[in-house]
Design an enzyme around this catalytic site. Structure first.
Site, PDB file in Angstrom:
ATOM      1  N   HIS A 174      22.878 -36.900  20.605  1.00 59.82           N
ATOM      2  CA  HIS A 174      24.271 -37.165  20.159  1.00 59.82           C
ATOM      3  C   HIS A 174      25.121 -38.275  19.517  1.00 59.82           C
ATOM      4  O   HIS A 174      25.615 -38.602  18.115  1.00 59.82           O
ATOM      5  CB  HIS A 174      25.405 -37.031  21.494  1.00 59.82           C
ATOM      6  CG  HIS A 174      26.543 -36.832  20.603  1.00 59.82           C
ATOM      7  ND1 HIS A 174      27.522 -35.922  19.860  1.00 59.82           N
ATOM      8  CD2 HIS A 174      28.474 -38.149  20.699  1.00 59.82           C
ATOM      9  CE1 HIS A 174      28.523 -36.233  19.329  1.00 59.82           C
ATOM     10  NE2 HIS A 174      28.900 -37.233  19.751  1.00 59.82           N
ATOM     11  N   ASP A 209      22.055 -38.777  16.374  1.00 61.09           N
ATOM     12  CA  ASP A 209      22.938 -37.995  15.020  1.00 61.09           C
ATOM     13  C   ASP A 209      24.096 -38.275  14.194  1.00 61.09           C
ATOM     14  O   ASP A 209      24.376 -38.185  13.271  1.00 61.09           O
ATOM     15  CB  ASP A 209      23.509 -36.287  16.014  1.00 61.09           C
ATOM     16  CG  ASP A 209      24.281 -34.856  14.991  1.00 61.09           C
ATOM     17  OD1 ASP A 209      23.669 -34.948  14.119  1.00 61.09           O
ATOM     18  OD2 ASP A 209      25.551 -34.609  15.117  1.00 61.09           O
TER      19      ASP A 209
END
Length: 110
Positions: free
Chosen positions: A82, A85
């Site tokens: 995450h 990202d």
């Protein structure tokens, strides 16, 4: 206790990447809005701020890579994915913002 310290250090890395990547994206978006209104100096200043945020994120990554090279493996979990990202979105958004600003500038010149 050592595991807890490692988890805390890993979460600091994760949060650093999320924070700096998110800041870069927000600053790039602000740059687009400033260019849209004709404030190209402000747009460039916002891009410069996005670049600073991305450098901060890059520094966090470099530290992580250095630790990995020294044999201190970083657990890759959903948090780390995450975080990466967020960073990649910040980089992509910044790059696209530069192109959009150039288009607004060209339109303003005509």
């Amino acid at each position: 206790m050592a595991d807890l310290m490692q988890d805390e250090a890993r979460m600091q890395v994760v949060m650093g990447l999320i924070m700096h990547g998110g800041n870069a994206k927000s600053q790039a978006f602000q740059a687009i809005q400033l260019a849209k209104s004709g404030d190209f100096e402000g747009a460039q200043a916002a891009i410069d701020e996005a670049d600073k945020s991305l450098k901060e994120a890059h520094d966090v990554q470099t530290d992580m890579l250095t630790q990995e090279a020294q044999g201190n493996h970083t657990e890759v979990d959903l948090y780390m994915v995450h975080a990466q990202d967020h960073l990649m979105n910040g980089i992509t958004f910044r790059d696209l913002a530069v192109e959009i600003i150039a288009l607004y500038r060209k339109l303003a010149e005509n």
